[in-house]
Design an enzyme around this catalytic site. Structure first.
Site, mmCIF file in Angstrom:
data_model
loop_
_atom_site.group_PDB
_atom_site.id
_atom_site.type_symbol
_atom_site.label_atom_id
_atom_site.label_comp_id
_atom_site.label_asym_id
_atom_site.label_seq_id
_atom_site.Cartn_x
_atom_site.Cartn_y
_atom_site.Cartn_z
ATOM 1 N N ASP A 405 -37.975 36.363 -4.170
ATOM 2 C CA ASP A 405 -37.857 37.146 -5.404
ATOM 3 C C ASP A 405 -37.931 36.177 -6.587
ATOM 4 O O ASP A 405 -37.882 34.954 -6.422
ATOM 5 C CB ASP A 405 -36.513 37.880 -5.379
ATOM 6 N N GLU A 408 -42.237 34.737 -10.155
ATOM 7 C CA GLU A 408 -43.404 34.856 -11.048
ATOM 8 C C GLU A 408 -43.830 33.519 -11.692
ATOM 9 O O GLU A 408 -45.039 33.390 -11.945
ATOM 10 C CB GLU A 408 -43.112 35.893 -12.148
ATOM 11 N N ASP A 483 -39.252 45.950 -9.589
ATOM 12 C CA ASP A 483 -38.068 46.684 -10.054
ATOM 13 C C ASP A 483 -38.455 47.997 -10.721
ATOM 14 O O ASP A 483 -38.518 48.107 -11.954
ATOM 15 C CB ASP A 483 -37.264 45.807 -11.027
#
Length: 800
Positions: A405, A408, A483
């Site tokens: 997670d 990015e 999300d």
């Protein structure tokens, strides 16, 4: 009309006239008077690489996206010089390169234009950063449609949209919001039922404009790097996607349990809470294979540690969960807490493995543990080090999967939500700034994680899931869409995103069922679970801030709906596994939007809701509250309503009833759908019989397949698999099922139970391999239209 000269005054530069041509086997170089080189590489007869250099200079040729295992080679290549252009001919297409300006036009072999340059290649010199801003514009005929580009939360057909690719942490993103978590710079164009694809392999911030700025022009550009793209010709859309997936890499088969149902929340802790949740699944008989631990399982959010307070004996807990059929999946983020007493931090500092700013200091940013440094996953030494960190979690404690997670990479409390542009990266020996490395950072983290889990899980298969991804990430990892929000609009978005990811070579994708942010109603959760069980990756996940999101928190009715559909997924595991085998073997998308299923039907070009699950099951979620049904488009051909067994003719829109416990499902006539017994988890039961649902079709043969193996491990790569190929042929008063098996894997079951759906006659005679058998000997049930045959039969012939 704007001339090239006027454009040059606006800062755009264009190629001049071609002054030389050279060929080196599969590479063709066209050089212009002002130092532009177009290099064509003929990869296959239908796959061509276009690479442009300025100042007579190509960059070092390196790509993270391209698979070493992709198919190469062609049967024909001819180059002819004409008065006005060069003509390049392969076995599938023709290219014209204009001598005056280097513009290209691509034709099929019948002379139809497939793809044509408008302004073609042009560029601006970037005085701020150095290098070029590289641009390409293509003519867009009226009626051309565009698909692909990864996780974009917008209409499936991208006509009229402008897209940005810059991996971004977008908590609670909205419809049409862009950019999101993934950067997949691949799109499919289709005009007059001829499809092509373009993969712009450039990891800088990239943009795509599909007739947004100019009505008849599609363009794409990047803020650095080269104009480097691959062209794929169909004309069938599925062929475009399979060739792109072949080029960027196909996945391994996952362990079968990874295709089961997964339960997750931010956050399940302490151990007693984890056990409470898993016990409830078993008590309510809702099948579940995986339980996830979010960041709270760690000691102060430090990766590769366990909280002594919440999980004092992780090895024992993981073993006990495994005894009950649950595989434990843990989260690992890229941010490493700055802490002199933390062994992971110490090792990375000693080896100088953290990212640095341009002037030398380490890249420092706040994430969950507080202030962190970040490994440079573009450095092969860092990836090797990172992979070794998984030894304890995987080999010793017994965790079965890892969830990446925040990769990015996401950074808190800064305007861009990520690293500054000046951060430096190794980029596998091609040093660069974060401007170039940003979009592939998450993929390289997932790659390093995959290599570690694979190493320490061996001889079992690894399971990795990532939030951020670039083209080619499917070689290492599954993904989810980030999300999302517990709203009906996000149910629509989840449906679109899963379809689009499948079209973008990344089929092993799902959404957070029920929504991550906020709290769904029971009705919304029920409708979402109905959709989610038909996504390749199936997981409920929520933030927990607005209440719990386990199925039983919504009441008995929703528990019953959840159980019904999760049980259906487990019954369909052999069908789903066969879908994945086709994806891993051939690059065939696991989900097919209607336009992919039947691109020759204009009615499909703008459909968003309906999709084909695998090859033969039509799914259409109910996406509005208080609905007792919905209108949907049934594709051309004939279908059976899965629930009512009603025979339906396609090619039209119609109303379909769907109470809360029903999602509209249709099965293609002639299909043979395999099913397993319901299990609470993969491996709970011995599969003592395979069931086949056979949907009668009058006329031409319909082909179906069932792939099976040991469900984990790598014996399948040595030929120890079972691939059953079935063909169904129906006549007015008889039906024939031919069965051929390849592979050396011996399945557990010795019999196959066949249920006939839509059979227009009562069975009076049965032949198995040309021998008549009595109906009693094959357990024929006239009421249920079922019979039982040996699993090794070659031909079944039934007569009315």
């Amino acid at each position: 009309m704007i001339t090239n000269t006027e454009l040059e005054h606006k800062g755009n530069l264009f190629p001049g006239k071609i002054v030389s041509f050279s060929q080196n086997v599969d590479k063709l170089n066209f050089t212009t008077e002002n130092g532009v080189i177009l290099q064509l590489t003929i990869i296959r007869g239908s796959v061509i690489r276009f690479r442009y250099a300025t100042d007579n200079n190509f960059e070092n040729d390196f790509s993270y996206a391209i698979s070493e295992d992709g198919a190469r080679g062609y049967s024909k290549l001819e180059v002819e010089e004409k008065d006005t252009h060069y003509e390049v001919i392969t076995a599938r297409i023709q290219l014209h390169i204009d001598k005056n300006n280097l513009k290209t036009t691509i034709f099929d072999l019948e002379g139809n234009v497939i793809c044509k340059d408008d302004w073609g290649f042009h560029w601006e010199q970037s005085y701020e950063y150095g290098g070029n801003i590289v641009k390409m514009s293509k003519a867009a005929p009226q009626g051309e449609c565009y698909y692909g580009l990864g996780d974009k939360p917008m209409h499936l057909n991208l006509k009229g949209k402008r897209i940005e690719n810059w991996a971004t942490d977008q908590y609670a993103f909205g419809k049409d919001q862009d950019p999101l978590y993934k950067s997949v710079p691949f799109y499919i164009g289709m005009y007059e039922e001829r499809a092509y694809g373009i993969f712009f392999d450039n990891t800088f911030r990239t943009f795509f404009d599909f007739c947004n700025e100019r009505r008849n022009v599609t363009s794409f550009w990047a803020q650095g790097g080269e104009m480097n793209y691959y062209f794929f010709y169909g004309p069938n859309m599925q062929n475009v996607i399979t060739r792109y997936t072949d080029l960027t890499g196909k996945p391994e088969l996952p362990p079968l349990w990874a295709l089961g149902y997964h339960q997750c929340k931010w956050s399940y802790y302490p151990e007693s809470k984890v056990k409470e949740v898993t016990s409830k699944f078993r008590e309510l008989q809702i099948p579940c294979d995986a339980i996830y631990l979010d960041i709270d399982y760690m000691e102060g959010f430090r990766c590769f540690t366990w909280s002594k307070e919440y999980f004092p004996e992780p090895k024992r807990m993981v073993e006990e969960l495994a005894e009950d059929g649950f595989k434990t999946v843990v989260i690992i983020d890229p941010g490493i807490k700055i802490d002199d007493d933390y062994w992971v931090y110490q090792e990375a500092m000693e080896k100088d493995y953290f990212c640095k700013r341009a002037d030398g200091p380490y890249m420092r940013g706040k994430v969950w543990p507080g202030e962190c440094f970040f490994p440079d996953f573009t450095n092969p030494k860092v990836r090797e080090w990172w992979s070794e960190l998984f030894k304890e979690i995987i080999a010793e404690i017994g965790v079965k999967g890892v969830w990446n997670d925040m990769n990015e990479p996401a950074v808190m409390e800064v305007p861009g939500k990520t690293f500054p542009n000046d951060v430096r990266h190794n980029y596998d020996g091609n040093p660069c700034s974060h401007r170039k490395a940003h979009n592939i950072y998450g993929t390289q983290m997932a790659r390093a994680t995959y290599e570690g889990v694979k190493k320490f899980a061996y001889p079992k298969r690894p399971f990795i899931i990532t939030r951020s991804a670039y083209s080619g990430a499917q070689r290492y990892t599954s993904s989810w869409t980030g999300d999302n929000v517990a709203t009906w609009e996000h149910l629509w978005i989840a449906n679109i995103q899963a379809q689009r990811m499948s079209m973008s070579g990344m089929s092993f994708t799902g959404s957070d069922i029920g929504g991550f942010a906020e709290h769904p109603t029971g009705e919304l959760y029920a409708r979402w679970i109905q959709l989610g069980v038909f996504h390749p990756f199936c997981r409920t996940h929520s933030s927990g801030d607005h209440g719990n999101q386990e199925p039983w928190t919504f009441g008995d009715e929703v528990v019953d709906v959840t159980r019904k559909f999760v049980e259906l997924r487990y019954q369909l595991l052999p069908y789903l596994y066969t879908m994945f085998w086709e994806y891993a073997e051939e690059g065939i998308p696991m989900l097919k939007p209607l336009v992919l299923y039947d691109q020759n039907d204009p009615q499909t070009h703008y459909r968003t809701d309906e999709f084909i699950f695998g090859n033969q099951i039509l799914v259409c979620p109910v996406q509005e509250p208080n609905s007792k049904g919905r209108r949907m488009y049934i594709p051309r051909g004939n279908w059976y309503n899965y629930w009512t067994r009603e025979y339906v003719k396609g090619g039209m829109e119609q109303w379909v009833d769907a109470e809360l416990d029903i999602i509209p499902l249709f099965v293609k006539e002639g299909a043979i759908i395999p099913k397993y017994p319901i299990q609470q988890y993969v491996g709970e039961k011995k599969i003592d019989q395979l069931k086949l649902e056979v949907y009668y079709k009058l006329g031409n043969k319909e082909e179906s397949k069932v792939y099976e193996d040991a469900q984990d491990g790598y014996d399948y790569a040595k030929g120890r698999f079972s691939l059953r190929s079935f063909s169904f042929t129906g006549k007015e008063n008889e039906a024939i099922i031919q069965h051929h098996k390849t592979g050396s894997f011996i399945t557990e079951y010795e019999t196959i139970k066949i249920e006939f759906v839509g059979l227009p006659f009562k069975i009076k005679e049965v032949e198995i391999d040309n021998v008549k058998v009595s109906l009693d000997s094959i357990q024929y049930n006239a009421k249920e239209n079922t019979l039982v045959v040996p699993s090794d039969y070659a031909e079944l012939h039934i007569v009315g």
